[in-house]
Write an enzyme that holds these catalytic residues in place. Structure first.
Site, PDB file in Angstrom:
ATOM      1  N   GLY A   1       5.191  -2.561   2.279  1.00 31.84           N
ATOM      2  CA  GLY A   1       4.875  -3.943   2.641  1.00 31.84           C
ATOM      3  C   GLY A   1       5.513  -4.409   3.929  1.00 31.84           C
ATOM      4  N   LYS A   2       5.914  -3.468   4.759  1.00 31.60           N
ATOM      5  CA  LYS A   2       6.635  -3.817   5.983  1.00 31.60           C
ATOM      6  C   LYS A   2       5.833  -4.712   6.929  1.00 31.60           C
ATOM      7  CE  LYS A   2       7.451  -0.410   8.890  1.00 31.60           C
ATOM      8  NZ  LYS A   2       6.729   0.433   7.905  1.00 31.60           N
ATOM      9  N   THR A   3       4.552  -4.409   7.097  1.00 29.92           N
ATOM     10  CA  THR A   3       3.739  -5.194   8.033  1.00 29.92           C
ATOM     11  C   THR A   3       3.552  -6.626   7.543  1.00 29.92           C
ATOM     12  OG1 THR A   3       2.588  -3.234   8.844  1.00 29.92           O
ATOM     13  CG2 THR A   3       1.473  -5.353   9.129  1.00 29.92           C
ATOM     14  N   ILE A   4       3.346  -6.811   6.258  1.00 32.34           N
ATOM     15  CA  ILE A   4       3.169  -8.157   5.723  1.00 32.34           C
ATOM     16  C   ILE A   4       4.471  -8.940   5.812  1.00 32.34           C
ATOM     17  CG2 ILE A   4       2.440  -9.502   3.732  1.00 32.34           C
ATOM     18  CD1 ILE A   4       0.252  -7.805   5.161  1.00 32.34           C
TER      19      ILE A   4
ATOM     20  N   LYS B   1       5.009  -3.543  18.112  1.00 31.06           N
ATOM     21  CA  LYS B   1       4.895  -2.277  17.392  1.00 31.06           C
ATOM     22  C   LYS B   1       5.024  -1.172  18.445  1.00 31.06           C
ATOM     23  CE  LYS B   1       3.742   0.134  13.612  1.00 31.06           C
ATOM     24  NZ  LYS B   1       4.363   0.028  12.277  1.00 31.06           N
TER      25      LYS B   1
ATOM     26  N   THR C   1       0.443   4.720  14.446  1.00 29.58           N
ATOM     27  CA  THR C   1      -0.354   5.899  14.132  1.00 29.58           C
ATOM     28  C   THR C   1      -1.435   5.541  13.108  1.00 29.58           C
ATOM     29  OG1 THR C   1       1.100   6.610  12.318  1.00 29.58           O
ATOM     30  CG2 THR C   1       1.644   7.401  14.536  1.00 29.58           C
TER      31      THR C   1
ATOM     32  N   GLY D   1       9.105  -1.166  12.871  1.00 26.82           N
ATOM     33  CA  GLY D   1       9.185   0.281  12.969  1.00 26.82           C
ATOM     34  C   GLY D   1       8.000   0.956  12.312  1.00 26.82           C
TER      35      GLY D   1
ATOM     36  N   GLY E   1       7.260   3.502   9.159  1.00 26.38           N
ATOM     37  CA  GLY E   1       7.860   4.153   8.002  1.00 26.38           C
ATOM     38  C   GLY E   1       9.298   3.720   7.800  1.00 26.38           C
TER      39      GLY E   1
ATOM     40  N   SER F   1       6.306  -6.050  -1.850  1.00 25.31           N
ATOM     41  CA  SER F   1       5.083  -6.173  -2.650  1.00 25.31           C
ATOM     42  C   SER F   1       5.459  -6.337  -4.117  1.00 25.31           C
ATOM     43  CB  SER F   1       4.192  -4.934  -2.455  1.00 25.31           C
ATOM     44  OG  SER F   1       2.972  -5.071  -3.142  1.00 25.31           O
TER      45      SER F   1
END
Length: 221
Positions: free
Chosen positions: A15-18, A35, A39, A107, A109, A172
């Site tokens: 859930g890093k992006t959210i 960012k 990838t 980052g 991952g 999440s």
């Protein structure tokens, strides 16, 4: 001075992006989300920065884009591409920070995933940035079984390099949490010594932008 917030995950798909979007939505002033390496965007799939932009409307930048859904160094090697060094990433962050009040760096991952072709990681980037800016590191964790161990390892790696994490966020939180999730929510701050500063409900990325921005402040403390 510009706030630099580095967002790392204990793993991929936590859930890093959210969480990055929620942090951007609740920040004050001129906000930029960066960012350094993206990838897994073959076939026109939206990148993480695109998701953040859609949900929040803040400015975003992605500096290197690679097609295959692999770790950045691996994807770059397979594509025959040399990634910019961590030092170059740091210099770029400093340059854009001059025009913004908050720069959020997401980052790829986990903390030790390599961001360049020389073995440099997000941890190395955070350490470099901390020589010139106050750096806040937010660690995004899973709610599920196994999260305690990997959260402790991530926090330990940060502390071994002189960085104290600002907080943990569960990226999440399930609609129907079980015993493990409830216990982990209590135990994460206890075992790491880092405060739990947010819990983001599962599926939040599907909200309409206005609803997401309004809700983000209720997820983070």
């Amino acid at each position: 001075m510009t706030r630099v917030v580095v967002v790392t995950g204990t793993n991929t798909d936590v859930g890093k992006t959210i969480v990055t979007a929620a942090l951007a939505a609740t920040a004050s002033g001129r906000v930029l989300v960066v960012k350094p390496v993206q990838t897994g965007v073959a076939g026109g799939d939206p990148g993480d920065a695109d998701v953040v932009s859609r949900l929040t409307g803040v400015d975003v930048e992605t500096w290197t884009v690679l097609d295959e859904p692999l770790a950045p160094e691996t994807a770059a090697r397979r594509a025959g591409v040399t990634l910019p060094s961590v030092a170059d990433h740091a210099a770029h962050v400093r340059a854009v920070a001059a025009d913004h009040d908050v720069v959020v760096v997401e980052g790829a991952g986990g903390l030790l995933v390599r961001l360049d072709s020389d073995g440099g990681t997000l941890l190395d980037l955070a350490v470099d940035l901390a020589t010139t800016h106050p750096v806040e590191v937010v660690v995004v964790c899973a709610a599920s079984l196994g999260t305690l161990n990997i959260a402790e390892l991530t926090v330990g790696a940060l502390r071994s390099h002189g960085l104290e994490p600002t907080g943990l966020v569960i990226g999440s939180w399930p609609d129907e949490p079980g015993l493990a999730e409830h216990c982990n929510r209590e135990d994460l701050p206890r075992v790491t010594g880092v405060p739990l500063v947010g819990v983001v409900p599962a599926g939040s990325g599907a909200l309409a932008p206005a609803a997401f921005v309004a809700a983000a402040a209720t997820w983070l403390t």
